[in-house]
Design an enzyme around this catalytic site. Sequence first.
Site, PDB file in Angstrom:
ATOM      1  N   GLU A 111       0.814  -0.913  -0.108  1.00 46.48           N
ATOM      2  CA  GLU A 111       0.267   0.353   0.383  1.00 46.48           C
ATOM      3  C   GLU A 111       0.707   0.931  -0.245  1.00 46.48           C
ATOM      4  O   GLU A 111       0.697   1.794   0.579  1.00 46.48           O
ATOM      5  CB  GLU A 111      -1.164   0.015   1.413  1.00 46.48           C
ATOM      6  CG  GLU A 111      -1.642  -1.215   1.028  1.00 46.48           C
ATOM      7  CD  GLU A 111      -2.886  -1.189   2.412  1.00 46.48           C
ATOM      8  OE1 GLU A 111      -3.020   0.229   3.030  1.00 46.48           O
ATOM      9  OE2 GLU A 111      -4.015  -1.722   2.358  1.00 46.48           O
ATOM     10  N   GLU A 145      -5.546  -8.248  -0.623  1.00 40.33           N
ATOM     11  CA  GLU A 145      -6.671  -7.498   1.025  1.00 40.33           C
ATOM     12  C   GLU A 145      -7.875  -7.054   0.292  1.00 40.33           C
ATOM     13  O   GLU A 145      -8.109  -6.696  -0.292  1.00 40.33           O
ATOM     14  CB  GLU A 145      -5.650  -6.876   1.472  1.00 40.33           C
ATOM     15  CG  GLU A 145      -4.283  -7.353   2.827  1.00 40.33           C
ATOM     16  CD  GLU A 145      -3.320  -5.818   2.845  1.00 40.33           C
ATOM     17  OE1 GLU A 145      -5.366  -5.238   3.520  1.00 40.33           O
ATOM     18  OE2 GLU A 145      -2.579  -5.762   3.131  1.00 40.33           O
TER      19      GLU A 145
END
Length: 507
Positions: free
Chosen positions: A175, A294
Amino acid sequence: MSSHVTLTLNPAFRVAPVRRRTFGAFVEHLGRCVYTGIREPGHPSADADGFRTDVLELTRELGVSSVRYPGGNFVSGYRWEDGVGPVDERPARHDLAWHSSDPNTVGLDEFMTWARKAGVEPMYAVNLGTRGVQEALDVLEYANAPAGTHLSDQRVANTGASESHDIRLWCLGNEMDGPWQIGHKNAEEYARVATETARAMRMEDPDLELIACGSSNAQMETFAAWENTVLTEAYDVVDMISAHVYYSEKDGDQASFLASADDMDYFIDSVVATADHVRAKLKRDKRIMISFDEWNVWYQHRAESRPPSGDDWPVAPVLLEDIYSAMDAVVFGNLLISLLRHSDRVASASLAQLVNVIAPIMTEPGGRAWKQSTFHPFALTSRFAKGEVLQVTVEAPTFENQRFGTSASADAVATWDEESGDLALFVVNRDASGTLELGVDLGAFGDLELVEALTLHHEDPYAANSADAPDTVAPQPNSSVALDGGRLTGELPSISWTLVRLARATS
């Protein structure tokens, strides 16, 4: 009140093979996922390595294929060296991502021991937040190089075994587009370090499977532009780009929550379009795939999701321990339908996370382990989705919701194993207003017989499991489902997830 839903499918119209890596999960050094989750020395079920065998058994029952480790936000400040070598010599560190402390009594070697016991493929994330190319090369050498180098010999000395960990799947950071990330970078900065890292890692082992960071979610202002920049730089040295997404019911908007898979479909299609744009721009033959590493239902606004603060740096605090309802499980099962439907481009996925932290498995320190409602659609889909994913056309009534406007009341996917003759249908009724009457023409599949039909539903959509009542929300036989002359019929209760299994007739 009931309405009708019609599914149209044919064994000739296929999407892609079912990918076992679709059923991956995620273990991060966050909350109680590792400590009192997968490992708890002194627990009545602990094995000689301190791993909870009750959790290992549930992991195998869940049908997990791969596990991403050690983060997550945690990895962007992680020093992998802290987690190897003699345990009593390992340093404790502050984890800035979750304002916690990590004793580092579990690290790469312990994780690999656990992964072998659980029967899962490891996926390892390197720190491209506070670290970079050299550290990625070091952990790769430690993990995978044959004995005879400085770091591989350390591995042998630490583990007592000469064989390599042979980790094939590697995430290039986590991320990195997020301002919350330690070492946050803009797209150009990340593209450069990811490309350099990937190129260097391939010098050590050209056959690694490397995953570049995509956007943290589709609502990021830089979504799609980020993917375009990163892939333009890194296209030739990576295999996949990541996608992350979480959903929850917000402000009582039940209808939009039930339609969450519409957003996942959009997210996947948008990433594919961007990747293929770069492919055309660069005139490449290779297609970049998606690692949806995710995904889950996560109530980020709840108190459980607020990290400690100030001078409080606890080890394994209660964090992100959402308790999931029957409705959460239906949405969750619908997200699995979306992932399967995109098996032509989603090559890997990781449910975040496995134990205690937004997880299908919950534990008590020193005590019981039990299944959350979301355990069931994952376990059954992992077990019975085989062969090829089929195209399914859904004709159903619609319902209105604030986020998407109009959504179909039903969603479905099917898998067909031509060799064994097994057909599985996964169907959700995501309308709160009533039962749907299911109709499916299966004449194209030849002579089939009904094996079983299971439906996850509860009259109270907010009902949930607990250690004291672990079976409150669980699939039950659906006696309304019948097969007559190649036509499948049945009833789908409101807010429900259903598995129908059929097989080639034997007589």
